[in-house]
Design a protein around this motif. Structure first.
Motif, PDB file in Angstrom:
ATOM      1  N   UNK A 254       0.847  -1.203   0.000  1.00 16.58           N
ATOM      2  CA  UNK A 254       0.000   0.000   0.000  1.00 16.58           C
ATOM      3  C   UNK A 254       0.875   1.243   0.000  1.00 16.58           C
ATOM      4  N   UNK A 255       1.912   1.233   0.829  1.00 20.26           N
ATOM      5  CA  UNK A 255       2.769   2.412   0.960  1.00 20.26           C
ATOM      6  C   UNK A 255       3.389   2.818  -0.369  1.00 20.26           C
ATOM      7  N   UNK A 256       3.840   1.865  -1.184  1.00 27.82           N
ATOM      8  CA  UNK A 256       4.504   2.275  -2.419  1.00 27.82           C
ATOM      9  C   UNK A 256       3.517   2.650  -3.528  1.00 27.82           C
ATOM     10  N   UNK A 257       2.230   2.502  -3.271  1.00 35.26           N
ATOM     11  CA  UNK A 257       1.243   3.035  -4.215  1.00 35.26           C
ATOM     12  C   UNK A 257       1.051   4.542  -4.021  1.00 35.26           C
ATOM     13  N   UNK A 258       1.667   5.061  -2.988  1.00 36.11           N
ATOM     14  CA  UNK A 258       1.676   6.504  -2.734  1.00 36.11           C
ATOM     15  C   UNK A 258       3.119   6.966  -2.702  1.00 36.11           C
ATOM     16  N   UNK A 259       3.325   8.259  -2.839  1.00 32.27           N
ATOM     17  CA  UNK A 259       4.694   8.775  -2.814  1.00 32.27           C
ATOM     18  C   UNK A 259       4.693  10.193  -2.260  1.00 32.27           C
ATOM     19  N   UNK A 260       5.506  10.408  -1.249  1.00 36.40           N
ATOM     20  CA  UNK A 260       5.662  11.755  -0.717  1.00 36.40           C
ATOM     21  C   UNK A 260       4.699  12.108   0.388  1.00 36.40           C
ATOM     22  N   UNK A 262       0.316  10.930   1.972  1.00 36.83           N
ATOM     23  CA  UNK A 262      -0.720   9.910   2.088  1.00 36.83           C
ATOM     24  C   UNK A 262      -1.831  10.044   1.047  1.00 36.83           C
ATOM     25  N   UNK A 263      -1.732  11.006   0.159  1.00 37.08           N
ATOM     26  CA  UNK A 263      -2.791  11.247  -0.820  1.00 37.08           C
ATOM     27  C   UNK A 263      -2.315  11.010  -2.248  1.00 37.08           C
ATOM     28  N   UNK A 264      -1.167  11.559  -2.578  1.00 38.79           N
ATOM     29  CA  UNK A 264      -0.704  11.529  -3.961  1.00 38.79           C
ATOM     30  C   UNK A 264      -0.059  10.186  -4.309  1.00 38.79           C
ATOM     31  N   UNK A 265      -0.356   9.714  -5.497  1.00 38.21           N
ATOM     32  CA  UNK A 265       0.034   8.366  -5.886  1.00 38.21           C
ATOM     33  C   UNK A 265       1.342   8.322  -6.665  1.00 38.21           C
ATOM     34  N   UNK A 266       2.016   7.200  -6.518  1.00 39.61           N
ATOM     35  CA  UNK A 266       3.144   6.860  -7.378  1.00 39.61           C
ATOM     36  C   UNK A 266       2.580   6.349  -8.701  1.00 39.61           C
ATOM     37  N   UNK A 267       3.446   5.949  -9.592  1.00 37.72           N
ATOM     38  CA  UNK A 267       3.002   5.345 -10.852  1.00 37.72           C
ATOM     39  C   UNK A 267       2.142   4.112 -10.572  1.00 37.72           C
TER      40      UNK A 267
END
Length: 569
Positions: A254-260, A262-267
């Motif tokens: 779950x954590x790596x689906x976000x980046x920076x 708790x709202x904005x997503x990674x690729x």
């Protein structure tokens, strides 16, 4: 603090964009969720990157307009330069470009209110009969009503009559704020007035958990669903679709689906949301969506099901487990010429009993952990996994390559979790992770599906420093073992098993003291061992592939792996 520009000022600035150079930008702002959203650093700059509304239209084809915030379009240019991606970037892959254009008009930092006042008029003007508009916005509908920085908050809920009147410091004029539901109704009304088709979609989920340990579902979902029901508009619950999927993941995943934050997503997160948005449309039973459903282009995952089933003599069908082999050219090569290059998994049939287990060689030449995942090769394996399956994971030969070159396959050389945003030589951006991180992702994915991952160290090369075959235990070997220690994954040290075999056949205890004689001896060793290799020091001959397959079997037995039960006796 500099004020955000009004739409009129933006349009004036666009005309003199080169003269401005965009140096006069507002400072980053932290909102009530402790998120610093740099996206509206300049609406003028963003407008130069977003397509002018309606300009993607092909002939008389409709356009699907996406209305949202940074979870739909992240970064001023939306190009991933900050490592974050909005799902609108990937939405077009699920629609037939010959039938409909997908136009991402979202902009970070916008609320239902500020998008409606600042950006919506231009989109509304571009609408034509038959177009579609997805409205999925609301993450930023908080804060102050009339502050100098953003002035984007709305009244929570769906009340039609509630409003708040005051002086807007950002726009320097009297302003009226309405409820979340009021703005949604306004979009719907104006979309329909243009003969277009509105779709309400709930928000993307956040990386936050409720008291039951589930991903938090946003209250805007209920408000949007209510407005959709009362207005007769299709509603897609993206919050639930993606939230349910995230609930099935490990916390690490779950954590790596976000980046920076708790709202904005990674690729990874953006691709998940884009798929679920399209899937939600596809599986909807709302008849109003039938025309749009005919324009969808959903992928059909590779299942490799043919190898999984056997037909017994009595005609009954019995399922076998599958072992998927993943890796590079040392696992799968051309595999078709007795004098050519072979990967060891092509010879897996020599050690495995195919009446008990199906063999699928999913490896591909030239790939690293990073490129295998980025190109969707791992996703095909992941989508095909069933409980009881096995996956061997062997990479390393190509992971040492440059990070930013045209092949884009190099990784950060370590095992601990780390990542960095790189600008590639082709001008695009990619978040690149460590060698260990990519391995851990594949391990975690296997376990999620009830399959057994088996880490396999890379095959040895035909190099003989000191008269013994080269060992890379201080780099890849070290990182493999650190991942094994951290995850408890099964590990077959193919590198050293095959190296031990070759050393036993060819190694010398000591090279001659004379440098020229030592050099000649090493060349002799390479030549003798060369029958196990082909073309260069890395790729194996058919004999070498069979040798590595035997080492794999020996390693499975040594660690008492459940996969060893499917080896030939």
């Amino acid at each position: 603090m500099k004020q955000l520009l009004t739409t009129m000022t933006v349009l004036m600035l666009v005309l003199s964009v080169h003269a401005q150079n965009f140096d006069n930008l507002p400072d980053p702002i932290e909102d009530v969720n402790k998120v610093v959203d740099n996206t509206p650093d300049s609406i003028a700059k963003a407008l130069m990157s977003r397509p002018a509304p309606g300009t993607t239209r092909k002939g008389d084809n409709p356009v699907l307009f996406l209305i949202g915030n940074s979870t739909m379009r992240n970064g001023t240019r939306g190009d991933g330069s900050n490592g974050q991606w909005g799902w609108g970037y990937y939405a077009s892959k699920y629609f037939d470009a010959e039938k409909i254009a997908v136009e991402n008009q979202a902009l970070g930092g916008m609320s239902t209110r500020t998008f409606y006042t600042d950006l919506w008029p231009a989109v509304r003007e571009a609408l034509k009969p038959g177009d579609w508009v997805i409205v999925s916005i609301g993450h930023n509908d908080n804060g102050e009503f009339f502050d100098q920085k953003r002035a984007r908050a709305v009244i929570p809920g769906v009340d039609m009559d509630t409003c708040y009147i005051g002086f807007n410091q950002r726009t320097q004029r009297q302003d009226t704020v309405y409820s979340y539901g009021h703005y949604l109704r306004s979009y719907i009304r104006e979309i329909r007035a243009k003969g277009a088709n509105p779709i309400l979609m709930s928000l993307t989920p956040r990386n936050a958990y409720d008291e039951k340990g589930r991903i938090v579902r946003k209250p805007q979902t209920e408000w949007g669903a209510y407005v959709a029901a009362t207005e007769g508009v299709p509603f897609i619950d993206l919050n639930e679709l993606s939230g349910k999927k995230l609930d099935s993941f490990s916390r690490w995943k779950v954590d790596y689906h976000f980046l920076g934050d708790k709202i904005h997503t990674s690729k990874f997160g953006a691709e998940l949301n884009a798929y679920n948005a399209a899937f939600g449309i596809m599986q909807s039973r709302n008849p109003l969506l039938k025309p749009l459903q005919r324009m969808l282009k959903m992928p059909i995952p590779d299942k490799w099901i043919a190898n999984r089933y056997i037909i017994a003599k009595d005609g009954s069908v019995k399922a076998k487990p599958v072992v998927f082999f993943t890796g590079d050219s040392t696992v799968k090569n051309a595999d078709n010429d007795d004098d050519g290059m072979w990967g060891w998994a092509s010879q897996a049939f020599t050690v495995f009993d195919e009446s008990k287990i199906a063999l699928v060689n999913a490896a591909k030449a030239g790939r690293s952990t990073r490129s295998f995942i980025r190109e969707g090769l791992w996703e095909k394996v992941y989508n095909s996994l069933q409980p009881g399956d096995f996956v061997t994971i062997e990479f390393g030969h190509n992971d040492i390559c440059p990070i930013t070159d045209s092949k884009a396959r190099g990784v950060i050389a370590e095992s601990k979790d780390t990542c960095h945003v790189y600008k590639l030589d082709n001008g695009t951006y990619e978040v690149v992770y460590s060698f260990g991180w990519y391995l851990k992702k594949m391990i975690d994915d296997c376990r999620e599906k009830g399959a057994t991952p088996i880490l396999v160290s890379l095959t040895p090369r035909n190099e003989w420093p000191g008269g013994r075959i080269e060992r890379r235990d201080g780099s890849y070997g070290k990182w493999y073992r650190e991942v094994v220690e951290e995850t408890g994954v099964e590990f077959v040290d193919l590198h050293n098993l095959s190296a031990d075999f070759l050393d036993k056949k060819f190694a010398v205890k000591k090279l001659p003291d004379d440098k020229e004689k030592a050099k000649a001896k090493v060349a002799e060793l390479k030549e003798k061992a060369g029958k196990y290799f082909n073309h260069d020091h890395t790729h194996t001959s058919k004999l070498g592939a069979q040798m590595n397959a035997q080492s794999m079997a020996k390693g499975l037995r040594a660690i008492h792996s459940p996969l060893a039960e499917y080896l030939k006796k």
